[in-house]
Scaffold this active site. Structure first.
Site, PDB file in Angstrom:
ATOM      1  N   HIS A 460       0.832  -1.208   0.000  1.00 26.36           N
ATOM      2  CA  HIS A 460       0.000   0.000   0.000  1.00 26.36           C
ATOM      3  C   HIS A 460       0.868   1.259   0.000  1.00 26.36           C
ATOM      4  O   HIS A 460       0.697   2.151  -0.842  1.00 26.36           O
ATOM      5  CB  HIS A 460      -0.917  -0.013   1.224  1.00 26.36           C
ATOM      6  CG  HIS A 460      -1.774   1.203   1.368  1.00 26.36           C
ATOM      7  ND1 HIS A 460      -3.108   1.223   1.018  1.00 26.36           N
ATOM      8  CD2 HIS A 460      -1.505   2.460   1.823  1.00 26.36           C
ATOM      9  CE1 HIS A 460      -3.607   2.430   1.240  1.00 26.36           C
ATOM     10  NE2 HIS A 460      -2.652   3.201   1.740  1.00 26.36           N
ATOM     11  N   GLU A 461       1.789   1.326   0.950  1.00 23.41           N
ATOM     12  CA  GLU A 461       2.618   2.527   1.047  1.00 23.41           C
ATOM     13  C   GLU A 461       3.536   2.668  -0.166  1.00 23.41           C
ATOM     14  O   GLU A 461       3.833   3.786  -0.601  1.00 23.41           O
ATOM     15  CB  GLU A 461       3.434   2.506   2.345  1.00 23.41           C
ATOM     16  CG  GLU A 461       2.591   2.527   3.620  1.00 23.41           C
ATOM     17  CD  GLU A 461       1.600   3.676   3.677  1.00 23.41           C
ATOM     18  OE1 GLU A 461       1.845   4.736   3.053  1.00 23.41           O
ATOM     19  OE2 GLU A 461       0.555   3.523   4.340  1.00 23.41           O
ATOM     20  N   HIS A 464       1.759   4.493  -2.876  1.00 24.32           N
ATOM     21  CA  HIS A 464       1.893   5.951  -2.711  1.00 24.32           C
ATOM     22  C   HIS A 464       3.250   6.424  -3.233  1.00 24.32           C
ATOM     23  O   HIS A 464       3.352   7.463  -3.892  1.00 24.32           O
ATOM     24  CB  HIS A 464       1.786   6.324  -1.230  1.00 24.32           C
ATOM     25  CG  HIS A 464       0.402   6.365  -0.688  1.00 24.32           C
ATOM     26  ND1 HIS A 464      -0.618   7.068  -1.285  1.00 24.32           N
ATOM     27  CD2 HIS A 464      -0.134   5.820   0.441  1.00 24.32           C
ATOM     28  CE1 HIS A 464      -1.730   6.940  -0.563  1.00 24.32           C
ATOM     29  NE2 HIS A 464      -1.457   6.189   0.483  1.00 24.32           N
ATOM     30  N   HIS A 467       3.372   6.791  -6.897  1.00 26.01           N
ATOM     31  CA  HIS A 467       2.646   8.004  -7.304  1.00 26.01           C
ATOM     32  C   HIS A 467       3.575   9.218  -7.248  1.00 26.01           C
ATOM     33  O   HIS A 467       3.506  10.119  -8.095  1.00 26.01           O
ATOM     34  CB  HIS A 467       1.443   8.191  -6.377  1.00 26.01           C
ATOM     35  CG  HIS A 467       0.355   9.041  -6.944  1.00 26.01           C
ATOM     36  ND1 HIS A 467      -0.802   9.332  -6.242  1.00 26.01           N
ATOM     37  CD2 HIS A 467       0.217   9.687  -8.132  1.00 26.01           C
ATOM     38  CE1 HIS A 467      -1.582  10.092  -6.975  1.00 26.01           C
ATOM     39  NE2 HIS A 467      -0.994  10.327  -8.124  1.00 26.01           N
TER      40      HIS A 467
END
Length: 670
Positions: A460-461, A464, A467
């Site tokens: 998940h991290e 980010h 991105h």
């Protein structure tokens, strides 16, 4: 000379952490604020006719020194706190609030921005420049730049007070988490898997407790609640976890929450909004509180139905153990784990050795290589803590970013997991590559082992981080994760899906001792159990999101705890489940404005991520090159350069419905 104020000539322009001391921060901030004020004053006093270059681009160019100082400070304040740094943060919060309030209250500056905005049609701006102008103008208006007189003065006071309250809330929570631990005797370890025992012993060493302990680190307390057969100890640990921020005394957050909500309501009213939720959601994809509630309730009812059905099964199991009465929150994880072992033949203790931290890092990197052509090379550079690791990220031999991972739990680190950019990607006023961090709170070990949920958090991290790393825009203000709050979680939640790809687990889920790949039978069970206990996890999340929304609609509650209870009673909260984040520890909402009225955004993004991964499955599979290219071009590289809904439609061809989410969570039948 103060190293924070120098032009860093270190590899990749990284902060020289080995030369920075806590004594450097206050004087560096003072000089950086002075420099930024001078830059702003020069823009506002410019006698030339306002245009995009001398006003908006000038603002984009200002504040580099301030960003440099704060990038380092907030990194160490969150991930490696000390009493000195906490004191600095308490001092800095009102200073920074006052500084930015002065900028938004600068009438000459706002007049120039407004003049550029009013004359935008004749400026020949690019689409990206039009977007930056719109966001700049809107940001100043929403900050209160158009207010005058007593309303303007009151807005400054509110912002300053909110900054102080947010810092205080965070530090109170950290203090409660850091100070509590429960000593365990050797007999208390009975029934616990070896990895939990090892984590408890390591925590005891850190606390200098003379033996194993349970702390309020999620990576330790959660498996303790899953595996300890001692109901009395589970109850004691769970109640301490629930009491964070509500223990009375100086660290109690309940009054802070109440004052924060009242000030937010007043702030919204000064700007002409009926409620803070109306104000906050105006710039998000959802737009209105009604749209948020509609989504959450579409998910709430099937989730509650599933959770209530699960509670009946778990209660029966508990009664068969000779424990009478109702299922309590400190019972749920324990009996759910026993049920999982029976129904899916999955033993967490047998499973965990296959999820080595280093192998999961490799897996997250490998997926990025296959999808986007990124390569990762370890760096030997000074960082702020010995636990940290760094990698250079390249593509086709060209530098893309520096990625820093800080993975282990420790007392001075705030709880949870997060991604931040110490430097964001931009091409103006100069080309700069990003420096991106993932911070987690995994239990140390030799080797460090993760739960399946931990591995999802890591992916998940890293979503980010992608991105940020793949951002390809001109202006820093719209770079990377500078997007609508209910869009920012799309890349991170989408990336979690690659952990579930069988070939990824088949390659990287290898046993810590034997090095053998996870047996196919176990792999099938892991994937088959992906939606296990989803009623529980969905209920605890959606309940928190509904409470957050209710807090910010209409008048601020006189007592947030009473309001919390009213909301939970109104939706029929199952008695064996609590909110994921009760009010006194709801840092997403009360440590700052980030997720206030916006905790729903994880669910909003999940609607998109479930639909987006279906696009890969409908094409050539998880690593389909055309879908990967479309994902990068339309979402990961674009930052906030276009409207979020427009970006999603460009990738998928349409906006999604809630069906893929319910299917992905296994809640369709419920």
């Amino acid at each position: 000379m103060n190293p924070l104020l120098q032009n860093w000539t270190t590899p990749f322009g990284l902060a020289p952490f080995d030369k920075i001391s806590d004594d450097d921060f206050a004087p560096a901030l003072e000089k950086a604020l002075t420099a930024h004020t001078a830059e702003i004053d020069a823009i506002a006093a410019n006698s030339a006719t306002p245009d995009f270059a001398n006003t908006v681009e000038a603002l984009e160019s200002a504040g580099h020194l301030l960003d440099q100082v704060l990038g380092v400070f907030f990194t160490v304040a969150g991930a490696d706190s000390t009493p000195a740094r906490e004191a600095l943060q308490r001092d800095f919060s009102p200073m920074l609030s006052a500084h930015f309030s002065e900028i938004s209250a600068n009438k000459a500056l706002f007049e120039r921005i407004d003049a550029v905005w009013q004359g935008r049609d004749a400026l020949g701006l690019t689409d990206e420049q039009e977007r930056v102008l719109m966001l700049t103008h809107r940001g100043f208006v929403r900050a209160g730049s158009a207010l005058t007189g007593t309303h303007e003065d009151r807005m400054k006071e509110i912002k300053g007070r909110l900054a102080v309250l947010g810092t205080q809330f965070t530090q109170n929570l950290l203090s409660d988490e850091r100070s509590w631990f429960m000593k365990l005797n050797e007999d208390d370890l009975e029934g616990l898997p070896e990895f939990v025992i090892d984590a408890a012993r390591a925590a005891g060493e850190e606390k200098d407790a003379g033996g194993p302990v349970v702390t309020l680190s999620r990576s330790l307390i959660t498996p303790f609640l899953q595996f300890s057969p001692r109901r009395d100890l589970r109850e004691q640990a769970f109640k301490a976890w629930e009491a964070r921020g509500a223990n009375g005394g100086e660290t109690d957050n309940r009054a802070i929450a109440g004052e924060t909500l009242a000030l937010r309501k007043e702030r919204a009213a000064l700007l002409g909004y009926d409620s803070f939720a109306d104000y906050k959601l105006e710039t998000e994809m959802a737009k209105t509180p009604d749209a948020v509630r509609d989504l959450l309730m579409q998910v709430w009812e099937p989730a509650k139905t599933q959770a209530n059905a699960d509670a009946e099964v778990l209660t029966k199991m508990m009664h068969e153990d000779g424990v009478n009465g109702d299922l309590s929150p400190w019972d749920w994880r324990y009996y759910a784990e026993k049920r999982r072992a029976v129904e899916h033949d999955l033993d967490e203790a047998a499973l965990k050795p296959y999820f080595q931290l280093d192998r999961m890092i490799e897996a997250s990197f490998s997926c990025a290589t296959r999808l986007f052509g990124l390569e990762f090379k370890a760096l030997d550079v000074p960082l702020y803590h010995e636990d940290c690791r760094a990698w250079e990220v390249t593509r086709d031999g060209a530098h893309v970013a520096v990625f820093i991972g800080d993975y282990f739990a420790r007392g001075p680190k705030r709880s949870g997991a997060w991604c931040s950019a110490m430097r964001a990607q931009a091409k103006f006023p100069k080309v700069q590559s990003p420096v991106v961090m993932n911070v987690c709170n995994f239990a140390k070990g030799d080797p460090a082992l993760l739960s399946y949920d931990d591995a999802r958090t890591l992916f998940h991290e890293f979503g980010h981080a992608l991105h940020q790393m793949l951002s390809n825009v001109t202006y820093e203000s719209i770079s990377g994760t500078s997007v609508a709050r209910d869009f920012v979680e799309l890349p991170s939640q989408l990336y979690e899906h690659w952990l579930e790809v069988p070939e990824v687990l088949g390659e990287f889920a290898t046993h810590a001792k034997t090095g053998e790949a996870m047996p196919k039978e176990m792999l099938d069970k892991v994937l088959g159990a992906a939606t296990f206990d989803m009623g529980f996890s969905t209920v605890e999340y959606v309940a928190s999101a509904l409470v957050d929304l209710a807090f910010h609609e209409g008048d601020a509650p006189a007592d947030p705890m009473v309001k919390q209870r009213e909301v939970l009673d109104g939706i029929g909260m199952p008695s064996g489940i609590t909110m994921r984040h009760a009010t006194p520890q709801f840092a997403h909402v009360f440590s700052g404005d980030g997720y206030s009225s916006g905790y729903y955004s994880y669910m909003w993004s999940e609607v998109m991520d479930a639909d987006a991964f279906e696009a890969f499955e409908e094409a050539g599979g998880a690593f389909d090159p055309e879908r990967a290219k479309a994902l990068e071009e339309n979402i990961l590289s674009t930052g906030g350069s276009r409207d979020a809904a427009e970006l999603y439609v460009a990738f998928r061809g349409r906006l999604p419905g809630v069906e893929a989410l319910l299917k992905g969570r296994g809640l369709v039948a419920a």
